[in-house]
Design a protein around this motif. Structure first.
Motif, PDB file in Angstrom:
ATOM      1  N   ASN A   1      -4.523   6.503   6.380  1.00 55.45           N
ATOM      2  CA  ASN A   1      -4.733   5.331   5.111  1.00 55.45           C
ATOM      3  C   ASN A   1      -5.014   4.354   5.829  1.00 55.45           C
ATOM      4  O   ASN A   1      -5.343   4.148   6.766  1.00 55.45           O
TER       5      ASN A   1
ATOM      6  N   ASP B   1       0.811  -1.054   0.298  1.00 55.76           N
ATOM      7  CA  ASP B   1       0.279   0.370  -0.016  1.00 55.76           C
ATOM      8  C   ASP B   1       0.992   1.171   0.454  1.00 55.76           C
ATOM      9  O   ASP B   1       1.299   1.737   0.758  1.00 55.76           O
ATOM     10  N   PHE B   2       0.620   2.646  -0.510  1.00 54.25           N
ATOM     11  CA  PHE B   2       1.162   3.613  -0.385  1.00 54.25           C
ATOM     12  C   PHE B   2       0.818   4.358   0.923  1.00 54.25           C
ATOM     13  O   PHE B   2      -0.677   3.816   0.244  1.00 54.25           O
TER      14      PHE B   2
ATOM     15  N   GLY C   1      -5.857   2.471   0.275  1.00 52.96           N
ATOM     16  CA  GLY C   1      -6.651   4.687  -0.453  1.00 52.96           C
ATOM     17  C   GLY C   1      -6.366   5.089   1.459  1.00 52.96           C
ATOM     18  O   GLY C   1      -5.428   4.548   1.831  1.00 52.96           O
TER      19      GLY C   1
HETATM   20 CA   LIG Z   1      -2.852   3.852   1.527  1.00 45.02          CA
END
Ligand SMILES: [Ca+2]
Ligand SMILES: [Ca+2]
Ligand SMILES: [Ca+2]
Ligand SMILES: [Ca+2]
Length: 470
Positions: free
Chosen positions: A329, A310-311, A333
Motif C-alpha cells: 500500500n 489513503d485507502f 494507491g
Molecule cells: Ca493506498
C-alpha cells in the motif's frame, strides 16, 4: 255668488262698512293723465275725479239692489236696507252680495283711490274690514281643515340659506347649516382641513368636504378609515427562507449556508469554497447551502470532512494482487509485488534478500547481499527530510563502514548522511514530484584493513512517490 274677501290684501285702512259693503281695493296711483279705474280725468279740474257708476253704468246693480256711488267704486245695497241709517260697525247685517260680473259688471275689483296724477288725496274710500276666521303664527300656514301647518321653507325654496349652505326645515322655521366636512366661518361654509387636525394616523389628503387617509408602505388602513395597522407581510411568504414580521416591515433570514441577496428576500447559496483554499485538503465542491470536499481516487474523505485519507487497499482486500504477490500500500494507491526472484549468481536467502556467496568466483566484485525494501513518500514533502535509515548488523573488529547511494539518484534528490560508525540516514534534499517510483541502491561498504577485506551490502529501496502531497 257670495263674495269671499278673505285673502285680499288691503293696502290702506279699511273703514268698516258693515257686512253689506262690497268694494275695492288697492290704490295704484295713476301717472300723468291716466287715472285708475273708477276715476276719470277732469281736464278742467286737472285731476282724477270719481266716476259715478250708478249713473254711467246701466244696470250697475240688478234686481232689488240699489246702487250707491262710492269714491272710486260703488256699492249695491238691498233696497230694504237702503233707507236705514248707515251705521258703521253694526254687525247684524246680511252678507254683501256681489253682482255677477257677467251681467256687465267689470270682472275685476278695482282700486277706488285716485292715482298720483292729481287724484284727490285725502278722500278715503270705504273698505270692508276683513276678519280672518283663523290665523297662524309666522312660519305656519292655514290648512283647509283650519289647522296650522309648518311651512317647509326648504321645500318651497323660500329660505335664505346661501348656496354653500344646506337648508334644514324646522317647526315654524328653518336653519341654514353646513354639510358634513364643512363648517361655518364668516357666514360661509368652508371646507374643514381635517389633515390639520390629525384626523389620520399616518397619511392624509384633504378634499373639499372630505378627506382621505392612507398609510405608509407596510401598513393598511383599518376599517375606521383613519388608523393604520401593520401588514403581516410574512403571510404572503415573501422570503426564500425565514420571515419575521416587524412593525411596518418585515425581515428575511436565511438558512445556514445561505446569505440574503440584495433584494432582501432571496437567499442565495454561500460559496464556501471561495472563502479559503485550505477548506479542503484536495478539492472543494460548492453545494446549495453547503459544500463538500472530495478526494482523488485512492483516497477517502476523513472524518473531519476535509482531509483525504489513503485507502489501504491491502488491508481492506480491495486489491487485485494474486495470492503469490505481496500487496504494498502507498498514498493514493497500492502495488502488487511479485515474488522475489534473485538473478544468478545471486540466490534467494529470504523472501526479500538475495545473496552472492563469497565462495562463488562469480560473486567477486559483487555486493554480498541485496536486501529489497519498499517505502512510500508523499509528493511535495518538505525538504530536507530524513526518510530512511540503514545500519550495519554485524560488526567486525577493526572494520569501518561507508554508506553511499550507488544508483538511482539521477535527479540528485537524495543524499546519505552518516550518523554513526555503523549507521546512516537517507535524506530527501529536493522536492520530488510524483507519481513515480524511484529505485535507489543504498550501499554499505565494509572495510577492514587489518585483514585486508572490502565488501559491500546493498539495500534496493523502491520509493513510491505519491501524486498528491498527502
Ligand atoms: Ca493506498
Ligand atoms: Ca376637507
Ligand atoms: Ca409588517
Ligand atoms: Ca454552498
Amino acid at each position: 255668488m257670495l263674495l269671499d274677501i278673505r285673502g285680499f290684501r288691503f293696502c290702506s285702512p279699511a273703514r268698516m262698512l258693515a257686512a253689506l259693503v262690497f268694494i275695492l281695493l288697492c290704490v295704484q296711483p295713476g301717472h300723468g293723465q291716466t287715472c285708475t279705474e273708477g276715476f276719470a280725468y277732469d281736464r278742467r279740474a286737472r285731476q282724477c275725479i270719481d266716476v259715478d257708476e250708478c249713473r254711467t253704468l246701466p244696470d250697475a246693480c240688478r234686481g232689488d239692489m240699489h246702487c250707491v256711488n262710492q269714491n272710486g267704486g260703488y256699492l249695491c245695497l238691498p233696497r230694504s236696507l237702503y233707507n236705514q241709517p248707515y251705521r258703521p260697525d253694526t254687525p247684524a247685517l246680511p252678507n254683501p252680495v256681489y253682482q255677477d260680473p257677467s251681467a256687465g259688471f267689470p270682472d275685476t275689483f278695482l282700486p277706488a283711490v285716485p292715482g298720483g296724477g292729481g287724484g284727490r288725496g285725502g278722500v278715503e274710500p270705504s273698505y270692508p274690514r276683513v276678519r280672518s276666521t283663523a290665523q297662524c303664527i309666522l312660519g305656519y300656514t292655514l290648512a283647509e281643515d283650519g289647522t296650522c301647518n309648518d311651512i317647509d321653507e326648504c321645500e318651497t325654496n323660500s329660505h335664505h340659506c346661501n348656496p354653500t349652505q344646506v337648508c334644514i326645515n324646522t317647526s315654524g322655521g328653518y336653519t341654514c347649516s353646513c354639510t358634513e366636512g364643512y363648517w361655518l366661518i364668516g357666514g360661509q361654509c368652508q371646507d374643514i382641513d381635517e389633515c390639520r387636525y390629525g384626523y389620520c394616523q399616518q397619511l392624509c389628503a384633504n378634499a373639499p368636504g372630505s378627506y382621505s387617509c392612507s398609510c405608509n408602505p407596510g401598513f393598511i388602513l383599518n376599517p375606521d378609515s383613519r388608523t393604520c395597522q401593520d401588514v403581516d407581510e410574512c403571510e404572503d411568504e415573501p422570503c426564500s427562507h425565514g420571515c419575521f414580521n416587524t412593525y411596518g416591515s418585515f425581515m428575511c433570514n436565511c438558512d445556514e449556508g445561505f446569505e440574503l441577496a440584495a433584494d432582501g428576500t432571496t437567499c442565495i447559496d454561500l460559496d464556501e469554497c471561495s472563502f479559503s483554499e485550505f477548506l479542503c485538503q484536495h478539492r472543494c465542491v460548492n453545494t446549495p447551502g453547503s459544500f463538500s470536499c472530495i478526494c482523488p481516487p485512492g483516497y477517502y474523505v476523513f472524518e473531519d470532512g476535509r482531509s483525504c485519507e489513503d485507502f489501504n487497499e491491502c488491508d481492506t482486500g480491495n486489491n487485485t494482487c494474486t495470492t503469490a504477490q505481496v500487496c504494498f500500500n502507498f498514498q493514493g494507491g497500492y502495488t502488487c509485488l511479485d515474488p522475489l526472484q534473485c538473478r544468478p549468481p545471486y540466490v534467494e536467502v529470504s523472501d526479500n534478500q538475495c545473496m552472492c556467496s563469497a565462495e562463488n568466483p562469480a560473486c567477486r566484485d559483487k555486493a554480498f547481499t541485496i536486501l529489497y525494501r519498499h517505502m512510500d513518500l508523499s509528493s511535495g514533502r518538505s525538504v530536507p527530510a530524513d526518510i530512511f535509515q540503514m545500519q550495519a548488523t554485524t560488526r567486525y573488529p577493526g572494520a569501518f563502514y561507508i554508506f553511499q547511494i550507488k544508483s538511482g539518484n539521477d535527479g540528485r534528490e537524495f543524499y546519505m548522511r552518516q550518523t554513526s560508525n555503523v549507521s546512516a540516514t537517507l535524506v530527501l534534499s529536493r522536492p520530488i514530484k510524483g507519481p513515480k517510483q524511484v529505485v535507489l541502491d543504498l550501499e554499505m561498504v565494509t572495510v577492514n584493513n587489518v585483514i585486508n577485506f572490502r565488501g559491500s551490502s546493498i539495500i534496493r529501496l523502491t520509493i513510491f512517490v505519491s501524486e498528491h502531497p498527502f
